[in-house]
Write an enzyme that holds these catalytic residues in place. Structure first.
Site, PDB file in Angstrom:
ATOM      1  N   HIS A   1       0.788  20.347 -11.803  1.00 26.33           N
ATOM      2  CA  HIS A   1       0.115  21.587 -12.179  1.00 26.33           C
ATOM      3  C   HIS A   1       1.135  22.705 -12.141  1.00 26.33           C
ATOM      4  CE1 HIS A   1       0.152  23.216  -8.159  1.00 26.33           C
ATOM      5  NE2 HIS A   1      -0.707  24.163  -8.454  1.00 26.33           N
TER       6      HIS A   1
ATOM      7  N   TYR B   1      -5.519  30.249  -9.458  1.00 27.04           N
ATOM      8  CA  TYR B   1      -5.458  30.913  -8.162  1.00 27.04           C
ATOM      9  C   TYR B   1      -4.248  31.842  -8.141  1.00 27.04           C
ATOM     10  CZ  TYR B   1      -1.918  27.376  -6.866  1.00 27.04           C
ATOM     11  OH  TYR B   1      -0.815  26.574  -6.823  1.00 27.04           O
TER      12      TYR B   1
ATOM     13  N   ASP C   1     -26.164   1.223   9.893  1.00 27.44           N
ATOM     14  CA  ASP C   1     -27.445   0.681  10.345  1.00 27.44           C
ATOM     15  C   ASP C   1     -27.750  -0.524   9.459  1.00 27.44           C
ATOM     16  OD1 ASP C   1     -28.042   2.261   8.057  1.00 27.44           O
ATOM     17  OD2 ASP C   1     -30.125   2.472   8.696  1.00 27.44           O
TER      18      ASP C   1
END
Length: 838
Positions: free
Chosen positions: A227, A258, A561
């Site tokens: 990137h 950003y 479980d």
């Protein structure tokens, strides 16, 4: 710090990779008492040339799940003690209504997961903190004042210095060329400077992880991606900026961007381009590195076209245009530097942590950003030293990052690159939890798939299986059943057919595809003794009987479980759920089985299929088809029979996750199509409906049945999770000592059902539960849905034991509103089990 020419010929622990993850793991291992730790890296220490070397170091703490958030918060706290972190705050802005609604939910998720101080800002309040933005382009922002910037290289060096003081050694310019194993154990780390015999090896090489997998024949589903990161020249808006007082970090996720301040300069990070995938083999080893001619092997030449042209398939603006729209002063800026920097993605976007199944002593810590690096190193160090993953000494659910979560197809290059590219595209996208991937689908299909498609099944990807969530054909019954509307976000990718199916199973009969449930067959003369020592309940029952039980780690955290059926004196069938349960749970059972030949463990993860038939008319549908007698006396609740459904050999279990009369019916895969056809045909006279997993989930919530991965995880022990009834302390099992200590100390938190007071209201998991008087956060919602039988929204939440009394009034935060709710006793439906036992 050891950087000389001579490396040791043996070590207790070798860590491969001296970036922030490897250094974090080494530091935490020495904190836990290990002295014989050696860390190697192909590059110089500590600017090694991997992703750590060029990482912008953004630490936004509020992640997409509890694990990622907790790891980020721990990283911030740790790096602050190392002078490797600057607290400047972080702001995520919204330029769409959808994103603004999402940020409201995200703030609440942060509250749930312990991120303190988060607040929602108006556009003007965002501009006060970041003056160069155009406030007219945003709806507002989510601000966390304790977010900030980690200097990953400095933090790595500081952690290494602490580890060195405790006896660890670090060697740079040392390329690992092979990992040697023998007898199912790691033996030797082979380098270009010699061989190191090792008891344990941790691979923390990030983008090079698949190469190390190739060395030992282990698939590492990870793909490096590049990137872009650019740093502008001086911006007028930042002229004279005080380097000691930094602006908050800024994320513009609507355009995959950003920003961070560098004094008077401004940095732009962009994912706003097509995925740029890299083959790790092209960038590893001295010869390859010399050929690249770049500062770091994790860099690529900057490709300007990916910044100035719109190449991202989901955006309508280039990165340059989108950045300038939010920060106008960037429109005429020149850029002092620009890179294509590498990091990596797994098919689900989560890290890879944990031990290799078939190679004792070989560990992995990969696909981790700087944001979570400190926490990931802490978890894997505890795991290696203590045998269980812990974060800061506390139980943690590392299952979403467990290396064994991947299914067999995930090792293929096509799958890894396809899903890795998707994760890159979506890293900043607003993806609904119910949105399904379009790529790499229809890999695993049950024999019922074609018929389900005819019925309008909404298929979800579950470990590669296509699993129906609901059937559009059932929308025709909306005239018969009332299903309340849902608010916008919760309505997306959802159908009222779920509500129809939920109510139909309560008053007639439904059939459910149970194929993803995995039967793990445990046979041999030692089968009973083995399972008694592994499971929490007493499974030494007569053949034909079943037990519900938990499987715990040594901390008492619930790993699974299970329903356990004893089919013969020396044969058990252990059933676990779908998704990654087949690999995770069968692995744990295999690893604990004795090696003396007295026990054999076989996971039927693809060889059998199943149909659940649930509802008041279940017996009427099945009785004419099945050779076994189905009366309560002949086939009571929680028993199992091997019998025939017409000509089909089947194993039938008398239980129902929907909380109704019913049976789960399993048969070899080749008989599956016939099994579905015969049940569907026989059920037509009784109004049978196909039922998806969404309705099975909501019916189970009404009944108080837990769901692995949501309200049942290793973070909780059975008492906290509300399944203490499945613990028999008269037996000896893994985790018993921890459970005894927990019971003696008293349970201070528990999973508790809450219903919303207003009929028709619904919230989602990951949201906070408040005390309406003080406004304090009491706990967080771990599972939520609508209860169509009780006509109320249901939320199962983690609450302090003192706040979990039935009748207590609470509030649940959702999209910046507080919803009145009430703590309840469970189960909410059929407390006397009359429905199950009829």
């Amino acid at each position: 710090m050891s950087t000389g020419n001579t490396i040791p010929d043996s070590a207790g622990t070798v860590v491969v990779g001296a970036g922030c993850v490897g250094c974090s793991a080494a530091y935490h291992l020495t904190e836990l008492g290990r002295e014989d730790v050696v860390v190697l890296d192909q590059g110089p220490l500590f600017e090694t040339g991997g992703s750590t070397s060029h990482a912008p170091g953004l630490v936004f703490q509020t992640g997409g799940c509890k694990l990622m958030t907790r790891m980020a918060s721990y990283t911030r706290e740790l790096y602050e003690t190392l002078d490797g972190f600057r607290t400047c705050g972080g702001i995520e802005v919204a330029t769409t209504e959808d994103r603004w609604d999402y940020l409201q939910r995200k703030r609440e998720r942060g509250q749930s997961y312990g991120v303190e101080g988060g607040e929602l800002l108006s556009p003007a309040e965002v501009a006060e903190r970041i003056p160069q933005i155009d406030a007219d382009t945003i709806h507002g922002g989510y601000y966390v004042p304790t977010d900030g910037k980690a200097h990953a290289v400095d933090a790595s060096a500081a952690m290494a210095e602490r580890a060195r003081a405790a006896g660890a050694e670090f060697y740079g310019q040392t390329t690992v060329t092979d990992l040697e194993t023998a007898g199912g154990e790691i033996q030797t780390v082979v380098t270009d400077r010699g061989r190191i015999a090792a008891d344990e090896v941790l691979v923390a090489t990030n983008i090079w992880g698949p190469l190390f997998g190739d060395m030992v024949g282990v698939d590492i589903p990870l793909v490096p991606c590049a990137h872009q990161y650019l740093v502008s020249d001086e911006l007028a808006a930042l002229a004279g900026a005080d380097r000691e007082i930094e602006q908050p970090l800024l994320r513009h996720q609507d355009q995959s961007l950003y920003f961070r301040q560098h004094g008077e300069l401004y940095g732009i990070g962009s994912y706003n381009h097509e995925p740029l995938l890299v083959d790790p083999a092209d960038i590893y080893g001295p010869e390859k590195l010399a050929d690249l001619g770049l500062e770091y092997p994790s860099l690529r030449e900057f490709t300007a076209e990916h910044f100035v042209e719109n190449t991202h398939p989901d955006h309508d603006q280039s990165a340059a245009d989108a950045a300038a729209e939010l920060v106008p002063s960037l429109r005429d800026a020149e850029f002092e530097s620009a890179i294509n920097g590498m990091f990596c993605f797994t098919p689900d976007g989560m890290p890879i942590l944990g031990p290799t199944e078939d190679i004792d002593g070989l560990w992995w810590a990969l696909a981790i950003w700087v944001t979570q690096s400190g926490g990931a190193g802490n978890i894997v160090a505890h795991w290696m030293e203590d045998g269980v993953p812990r974060l800061d000494g506390e139980r943690v659910d590392a299952t979403p990052a467990h290396i064994s979560r991947f299914q067999p197809h995930a090792g293929s290059r096509e799958y890894t690159r396809g899903r890795g590219a998707q994760q890159y595209r979506e890293v900043y996208q607003l993806i609904h939890p119910r949105e399904q991937p379009a790529d790499q689908r229809e890999l695993r299909r049950s024999p019922f798939y074609e018929r389900q498609a005819e019925l309008g099944a909404a298929f979800y990807d579950s470990g590669g299986w296509e699993m129906p969530q609901w059937y559009e054909s059932n929308e025709a019954l909306l005239e018969e059943y009332d299903v309340p509307d849902r608010p916008d976000w919760l309505d997306r990718g959802w159908s009222k057919a779920q509500g129809v199916e939920h109510q139909a199973v309560r008053d007639r009969v439904a059939m459910v595809d149970m194929t993803t449930f995995t039967g793990i067959e445990v046979t041999g003369e030692g089968a009973c003794e083995f399972l008694q020592g592994l499971l929490t309940n007493d499974v030494d029952v007569s053949p034909g009987r079943m037990r519900y039980t938990a499987m715990c780690n040594r901390d008492g955290g619930v790993l699974a479980d299970l329903t356990v059926s004893r089919l013969a004196d020396d044969r058990y069938m252990v059933f676990t759920g779908g998704g990654n349960s087949a690999t995770l749970h069968s692995r744990w059972i295999r690893e604990h089985a004795p090696d003396d030949g007295s026990v054999s463990v076989t996971a039927h993860d693809s060889s059998r299929c199943g149909v659940g038939v649930f509802g008041p008319d279940a017996r009427n549908v099945l009785a004419p088809l099945v050779e076994a007698e189905l009366s309560n006396d002949a086939f009571p609740f929680y028993t199992a029979r091997e019998t025939y459904l017409e000509s089909l050999p089947v194993t039938m279990l008398r239980l129902s996750y929907a909380g109704e009369l019913g049976w789960e019916i399993y048969t070899p895969m080749e008989y599956g199509a016939r099994l579905w056809e015969r049940i569907e045909d026989a059920g037509e006279a009784h109004g049978i409906v196909p039922m998806g997993w969404a309705a099975l989930d909501s019916t189970s919530m009404e009944k108080g049945f837990r769901l692995w991965g949501t309200d049942l995880t290793p973070e909780f022990n059975p008492y906290e999770a509300g399944i203490g009834f499945a613990v028999d302390l008269e037996t000896d099992f893994v985790g018993k000592e921890a459970l005894l200590e927990s019971r003696e100390a008293g349970i201070d938190r528990k999973i508790t059902p809450i219903t919303l007071d207003e009929p028709g209201e619904l919230v989602d998991a990951g949201h906070p539960v408040f005390d309406p008087d003080s406004g304090d956060v009491l706990g967080d919602v771990v599972r939520a849905d609508y209860g169509y039988t009780i006509d109320a929204g249901i939320a199962y939440a983690v609450l302090p034991a003192t706040a979990a009394e039935a009748g207590r009034e609470v509030e649940i935060g959702y999209e910046n509103e507080r919803h009145p709710a009430t703590v309840r006793d469970e189960p909410l439906f059929d407390p006397n089990r009359k429905k199950l036992l009829r």
